[in-house]
Write an enzyme that holds these catalytic residues in place. Structure first.
Site, PDB file in Angstrom:
ATOM      1  N   LYS A  13       0.832  -1.216   0.000  1.00 22.73           N
ATOM      2  CA  LYS A  13       0.000   0.000   0.000  1.00 22.73           C
ATOM      3  C   LYS A  13       0.862   1.259   0.000  1.00 22.73           C
ATOM      4  CE  LYS A  13      -2.189  -1.194   3.568  1.00 22.73           C
ATOM      5  NZ  LYS A  13      -2.586  -0.799   4.885  1.00 22.73           N
ATOM      6  N   ARG A  88     -10.930   0.718   8.500  1.00 25.72           N
ATOM      7  CA  ARG A  88     -10.469  -0.654   8.663  1.00 25.72           C
ATOM      8  C   ARG A  88     -11.481  -1.518   9.403  1.00 25.72           C
ATOM      9  NH1 ARG A  88      -4.583   0.473   8.816  1.00 25.72           N
ATOM     10  NH2 ARG A  88      -3.340  -1.340   9.250  1.00 25.72           N
ATOM     11  N   ARG A 127      11.193  -5.407   5.574  1.00 31.95           N
ATOM     12  CA  ARG A 127      10.910  -3.984   5.339  1.00 31.95           C
ATOM     13  C   ARG A 127      11.734  -3.073   6.261  1.00 31.95           C
ATOM     14  NH1 ARG A 127       4.789  -2.077   4.989  1.00 31.95           N
ATOM     15  NH2 ARG A 127       4.627  -2.859   7.124  1.00 31.95           N
ATOM     16  N   ARG A 160      10.028  -1.306  11.611  1.00 34.99           N
ATOM     17  CA  ARG A 160       8.867  -1.040  12.446  1.00 34.99           C
ATOM     18  C   ARG A 160       8.752  -2.135  13.506  1.00 34.99           C
ATOM     19  NH1 ARG A 160       3.852   0.066   8.477  1.00 34.99           N
ATOM     20  NH2 ARG A 160       2.851  -1.146  10.122  1.00 34.99           N
ATOM     21  N   ARG A 171      -2.163  -9.621  12.762  1.00 28.33           N
ATOM     22  CA  ARG A 171      -2.790  -8.609  11.899  1.00 28.33           C
ATOM     23  C   ARG A 171      -3.673  -9.249  10.831  1.00 28.33           C
ATOM     24  NH1 ARG A 171       1.750  -4.733   9.741  1.00 28.33           N
ATOM     25  NH2 ARG A 171       3.238  -5.599  11.184  1.00 28.33           N
TER      26      ARG A 171
HETATM   27  P1  AMP Z   1      -0.393   0.594   8.891  1.00 25.52           P
HETATM   28  O1  AMP Z   1       0.780   1.515   8.688  1.00 25.52           O
HETATM   29  O2  AMP Z   1      -1.600   1.008   8.095  1.00 25.52           O
HETATM   30  O3  AMP Z   1      -0.038  -0.854   8.724  1.00 25.52           O
HETATM   31  O4  AMP Z   1      -0.833   0.783  10.426  1.00 25.52           O
HETATM   32  C1  AMP Z   1       0.027   0.434  11.487  1.00 25.52           C
HETATM   33  C2  AMP Z   1      -0.786   0.216  12.753  1.00 25.52           C
HETATM   34  O5  AMP Z   1      -1.457   1.435  13.100  1.00 25.52           O
HETATM   35  C3  AMP Z   1      -1.885  -0.816  12.649  1.00 25.52           C
HETATM   36  O6  AMP Z   1      -1.415  -2.143  12.837  1.00 25.52           O
HETATM   37  C4  AMP Z   1      -2.835  -0.367  13.750  1.00 25.52           C
HETATM   38  O7  AMP Z   1      -2.338  -0.733  15.011  1.00 25.52           O
HETATM   39  C5  AMP Z   1      -2.754   1.154  13.643  1.00 25.52           C
HETATM   40  N1  AMP Z   1      -3.780   1.654  12.698  1.00 25.52           N
HETATM   41  C6  AMP Z   1      -3.575   2.237  11.478  1.00 25.52           C
HETATM   42  N2  AMP Z   1      -4.748   2.564  10.898  1.00 25.52           N
HETATM   43  C7  AMP Z   1      -5.722   2.178  11.742  1.00 25.52           C
HETATM   44  C8  AMP Z   1      -7.144   2.208  11.700  1.00 25.52           C
HETATM   45  N3  AMP Z   1      -7.799   2.681  10.644  1.00 25.52           N
HETATM   46  N4  AMP Z   1      -7.816   1.726  12.783  1.00 25.52           N
HETATM   47  C9  AMP Z   1      -7.182   1.260  13.852  1.00 25.52           C
HETATM   48  N5  AMP Z   1      -5.844   1.156  13.957  1.00 25.52           N
HETATM   49  C10 AMP Z   1      -5.105   1.617  12.915  1.00 25.52           C
END
Ligand code: AMP
Length: 217
Positions: A13, A88, A127, A160, A171
Site C-alpha cells: 500500500k 479498517r 521492510r 517497524r 494482523r
Molecule cells: P499501517 O501503517 O496502516 O499498517 O498501520 C500500522 C498500525 O497502526 C496498525 O497495525 C494499527 O495498530 C494502527 N492503525 C492504522 N490505521 C488504523 C485504523 N484505521 N484503525 C485502527 N488502527 C489503525
C-alpha cells in the site's frame, strides 16, 4: 479523485500510495503514518496508539475516526485524496461515509491489493523505513546502497516494531474479522478494483495505472 487503497500489511500500500500521490498530485493520508508521527512526537495520542500498535492490534475506533476526520477536512483534500489504512472496521466505515456526506464528497474508487502469505512474510520482515523521509526499502529485494542508510536523504533506516511474522499473523486474523467486511461492503457498492499485488512492484503499478486510467477515460 478520492481514492481508498486497501490491502493487508505488506501488500504494498505504502509503495503504491507514493506513486498514486505523485501521479495525481493528491495528498496521501495514511492513518498508520499519522499514528507513527504521533508516537515520534510523543503526544498523548501517540502514547495511547503505541500500546495497541506494538501488540499488532487496531487503535480504538473513536480515536482513529476523530484523527482521520480532522485530516480529511483540511483544505489540501479539496481536490482529492488518497486514503490508506482507514476505514479498517465497519464502525469506521459508517463514520467515514457520514463524514464524506457532511463534507459533500464522494469516494470514487477502492483499490484492493491482494497478496499471498509467503510474499507478505518476506516483505514484512525485510521492510526498512527511513526515519527522516519515510522511504521504504527491503533487505531482500530493494536494498539501500549502504546498509541502514537511506539512498534519498541519508537518513537512518529502521524496522517497524510491528514488522515481525508473529505480528503479521495477528494482523491477518484481525484483518479477516474486521476489515474484510469493509471490502465486501465496497464490493457490494461496485466500487472496488482488484489488483494482484504478489507481482513485482512495476507490474503492480502498471495494472493499477491501467485500471485508474480506464476509470477516468
Ligand atoms: P499501517 O501503517 O496502516 O499498517 O498501520 C500500522 C498500525 O497502526 C496498525 O497495525 C494499527 O495498530 C494502527 N492503525 C492504522 N490505521 C488504523 C485504523 N484505521 N484503525 C485502527 N488502527 C489503525
Amino acid at each position: 479523485m478520492n481514492i481508498l487503497i486497501m490491502g493487508v500489511a505488506g501488500a504494498g500500500k505504502g509503495t503504491m500510495a507514493e506513486r498514486i500521490k505523485e501521479h495525481y498530485n493528491i495528498p496521501h493520508i495514511s492513518s498508520g503514518e499519522m499514528f507513527r508521527e504521533a508516537i515520534r512526537q510523543e503526544t498523548p495520542l501517540g502514547k495511547l496508539a503505541k500500546q495497541y500498535i506494538d501488540h499488532g492490534l487496531l487503535v480504538p475506533d473513536d480515536v482513529t475516526i476523530t484523527m482521520v476526520k480532522e485530516r480529511l477536512a483540511k483544505p489540501d483534500c479539496t481536490n482529492g485524496y488518497l486514503l490508506d489504512g482507514f476505514p479498517r472496521t465497519m464502525i469506521q466505515t459508517g463514520a467515514f461515509e457520514k463524514a464524506m456526506d457532511d463534507l459533500d464528497k464522494k469516494l470514487d474508487i477502492v483499490i484492493n491489493l491482494n497478496v499471498d502469505f509467503e510474499v507478505l512474510e518476506e516483505r514484512i520482515t525485510g521492510r526498512r523505513l527511513c526515519k527522516d523521509c519515510g522511504a521504504i526499502y527491503n533487505i531482500h529485494n530493494h536494498k539501500p546502497k549502504i546498509e541502514g542508510v537511506c539512498d534519498i536523504c541519508g537518513g537512518e533506516l529502521y524496522q517497524r516494531s510491528d514488522d515481525t511474522t508473529n505480528q503479521l499473523r495477528i494482523r491477518l486474523t484481525e484483518y479477516e474479522h474486521l476489515t474484510k467486511p469493509v471490502i465486501d461492503f465496497y464490493i457490494g457498492k461496485g466500487d472496488v478494483i482488484q489488483i494482484d499485488a504478489s507481482q513485482p512492484v512495476e507490474d503492480v503499478w502498471n495494472d493499477l495505472k491501467k485500471a485508474l486510467e480506464a476509470l477516468n477515460g
